[in-house]
Motif scaffolding. Structure first.
Motif, mmCIF file in Angstrom:
data_model
loop_
_atom_site.group_PDB
_atom_site.id
_atom_site.type_symbol
_atom_site.label_atom_id
_atom_site.label_comp_id
_atom_site.label_asym_id
_atom_site.label_seq_id
_atom_site.Cartn_x
_atom_site.Cartn_y
_atom_site.Cartn_z
ATOM 1 N N ARG A 88 17.227 14.022 17.108
ATOM 2 C CA ARG A 88 17.460 15.298 16.663
ATOM 3 C C ARG A 88 15.904 15.905 16.626
ATOM 4 O O ARG A 88 15.960 17.039 16.292
ATOM 5 C CB ARG A 88 17.725 15.131 15.414
ATOM 6 N N GLU A 89 14.851 15.198 17.157
ATOM 7 C CA GLU A 89 13.744 15.872 16.986
ATOM 8 C C GLU A 89 13.112 16.416 18.246
ATOM 9 O O GLU A 89 13.445 15.871 19.332
ATOM 10 C CB GLU A 89 12.876 14.489 16.442
ATOM 11 N N VAL A 90 12.409 17.679 18.234
ATOM 12 C CA VAL A 90 11.707 17.968 19.320
ATOM 13 C C VAL A 90 10.282 17.458 19.234
ATOM 14 O O VAL A 90 9.494 17.723 18.268
ATOM 15 C CB VAL A 90 11.751 19.383 19.406
ATOM 16 N N ARG A 91 9.698 16.688 20.333
ATOM 17 C CA ARG A 91 8.552 16.337 20.146
ATOM 18 C C ARG A 91 7.703 17.174 21.404
ATOM 19 O O ARG A 91 8.198 17.151 22.548
ATOM 20 C CB ARG A 91 8.238 14.703 20.640
ATOM 21 N N TYR A 92 6.484 17.376 20.879
ATOM 22 C CA TYR A 92 5.643 18.104 21.808
ATOM 23 C C TYR A 92 4.542 17.301 22.527
ATOM 24 O O TYR A 92 4.085 16.552 21.826
ATOM 25 C CB TYR A 92 4.752 19.506 21.162
ATOM 26 N N ALA A 93 4.099 17.853 23.760
ATOM 27 C CA ALA A 93 3.010 17.146 24.372
ATOM 28 C C ALA A 93 2.178 17.983 25.246
ATOM 29 O O ALA A 93 2.570 19.258 25.565
ATOM 30 C CB ALA A 93 3.590 16.092 25.317
ATOM 31 N N VAL A 94 0.862 17.905 25.354
ATOM 32 C CA VAL A 94 0.013 18.787 26.118
ATOM 33 C C VAL A 94 0.107 18.690 27.633
ATOM 34 O O VAL A 94 0.579 17.588 28.202
ATOM 35 C CB VAL A 94 -1.439 18.542 25.860
ATOM 36 N N ARG A 95 0.483 19.917 28.211
ATOM 37 C CA ARG A 95 0.578 20.134 29.757
ATOM 38 C C ARG A 95 -0.782 20.651 30.266
ATOM 39 O O ARG A 95 -1.136 21.649 29.789
ATOM 40 C CB ARG A 95 1.653 20.961 29.915
ATOM 41 N N PRO A 96 -1.530 19.721 30.760
ATOM 42 C CA PRO A 96 -2.817 20.381 31.452
ATOM 43 C C PRO A 96 -2.959 21.334 32.343
ATOM 44 O O PRO A 96 -4.027 21.690 32.642
ATOM 45 C CB PRO A 96 -3.638 18.917 31.581
ATOM 46 N N ALA A 97 -1.948 21.388 32.937
ATOM 47 C CA ALA A 97 -2.030 22.158 34.461
ATOM 48 C C ALA A 97 -2.435 23.632 34.059
ATOM 49 O O ALA A 97 -3.426 24.312 34.923
ATOM 50 C CB ALA A 97 -0.806 22.409 35.228
ATOM 51 N N ALA A 98 -1.947 24.336 32.961
ATOM 52 C CA ALA A 98 -2.449 25.671 32.711
ATOM 53 C C ALA A 98 -3.741 25.868 32.319
ATOM 54 O O ALA A 98 -4.551 26.778 32.507
ATOM 55 C CB ALA A 98 -1.560 26.462 31.731
ATOM 56 N N LEU A 99 -4.081 24.874 31.583
ATOM 57 C CA LEU A 99 -5.780 24.881 31.021
ATOM 58 C C LEU A 99 -6.573 24.441 32.024
ATOM 59 O O LEU A 99 -7.638 25.107 32.263
ATOM 60 C CB LEU A 99 -5.628 23.691 30.071
ATOM 61 N N ASP A 100 -6.192 23.434 33.013
ATOM 62 C CA ASP A 100 -7.022 23.258 34.191
ATOM 63 C C ASP A 100 -7.365 24.514 34.929
ATOM 64 O O ASP A 100 -8.602 24.818 35.475
ATOM 65 C CB ASP A 100 -6.323 22.314 35.201
ATOM 66 N N ALA A 151 2.844 29.756 27.255
ATOM 67 C CA ALA A 151 1.459 29.833 27.970
ATOM 68 C C ALA A 151 1.544 28.451 28.941
ATOM 69 O O ALA A 151 0.470 28.339 29.836
ATOM 70 C CB ALA A 151 0.295 30.024 27.019
ATOM 71 N N GLY A 152 2.399 27.731 28.903
ATOM 72 C CA GLY A 152 2.307 26.365 29.644
ATOM 73 C C GLY A 152 1.331 25.319 29.243
ATOM 74 O O GLY A 152 1.130 24.378 29.785
ATOM 75 N N LEU A 153 0.922 25.265 27.834
ATOM 76 C CA LEU A 153 -0.122 24.505 27.431
ATOM 77 C C LEU A 153 0.492 23.411 26.655
ATOM 78 O O LEU A 153 0.015 22.071 26.494
ATOM 79 C CB LEU A 153 -0.993 25.204 26.448
ATOM 80 N N VAL A 154 1.789 23.528 26.141
ATOM 81 C CA VAL A 154 2.696 22.288 25.564
ATOM 82 C C VAL A 154 3.951 22.349 26.233
ATOM 83 O O VAL A 154 4.514 23.562 26.723
ATOM 84 C CB VAL A 154 2.534 22.384 24.231
ATOM 85 N N ALA A 155 4.721 21.297 26.072
ATOM 86 C CA ALA A 155 6.208 21.215 26.504
ATOM 87 C C ALA A 155 6.698 20.258 25.182
ATOM 88 O O ALA A 155 6.320 19.360 24.822
ATOM 89 C CB ALA A 155 6.259 20.631 27.806
ATOM 90 N N GLY A 156 7.904 20.855 24.870
ATOM 91 C CA GLY A 156 8.796 20.021 23.932
ATOM 92 C C GLY A 156 9.961 19.438 24.754
ATOM 93 O O GLY A 156 10.618 19.922 25.478
ATOM 94 N N GLY A 157 10.156 18.262 24.244
ATOM 95 C CA GLY A 157 11.360 17.591 24.658
ATOM 96 C C GLY A 157 12.012 17.001 23.529
ATOM 97 O O GLY A 157 11.411 16.319 22.590
ATOM 98 N N ARG A 158 13.075 17.054 23.634
ATOM 99 C CA ARG A 158 14.250 16.385 22.375
ATOM 100 C C ARG A 158 14.483 14.998 22.661
ATOM 101 O O ARG A 158 14.609 14.492 23.670
ATOM 102 C CB ARG A 158 15.480 17.168 22.639
#
Length: 130
Positions: free
Chosen positions: A73-85, A63-70
């Motif tokens: 070995r770990e994938v960390r997720y963060a909020v992506r506000p554009a879709a929510l905006d 949905a474009g609300l979060v993005a994961g970045g490696r």
């Protein structure tokens, strides 16, 4: 929403579907508060398994609300506000449409009340004879 491009409509639909689930909303809240986190870290704060968290994060990511970045070995997720905006703008537009409609109804009701008052008191402001 009918005046918006089809892609924008589908993006809002996808966001609303993703946010319909309380667990996904909770994940979004946690990520917003923490900045970023792994699925393991998030699962430790919730009454669901890591695998369930990963599935919910996949829906939020689609949905474009979060993005994961490696990171290693770990994938960390963060909020992506554009879709929510974009969804918030659509909701604000919808609310403004309703406000205009309600103001129009209020105007009509007030005019009808003034006309009824004028009929009761007579057009010149005096009371009709009893």
């Amino acid at each position: 929403m009918s005046d918006e491009p089809r892609d924008a409509v589908e993006a809002v639909d996808t966001v609303l579907v993703a946010l319909a689930d309380p667990m996904r909303r909770r994940l979004l809240e946690l990520l917003a508060a923490q900045g970023e986190a792994s699925a393991t870290t998030l699962a430790q704060q919730l009454p669901v398994s890591r695998q369930a968290v990963v599935k919910h994060l996949a829906v939020l990511d689609a949905a474009g609300l979060v993005a994961g970045g490696r990171i290693g070995r770990e994938v960390r997720y963060a909020v992506r506000p554009a879709a929510l905006d974009a969804t918030a703008r659509w909701m604000a537009s919808l609310a403004a449409d309703w406000d205009r409609r309600l103001a129009h109804i209020k105007h009509i009701a007030e005019a009808a009340e003034r006309d009824a008052q004028a009929d009761r008191t007579g057009r010149d402001g005096s009371r009709p004879p009893a």
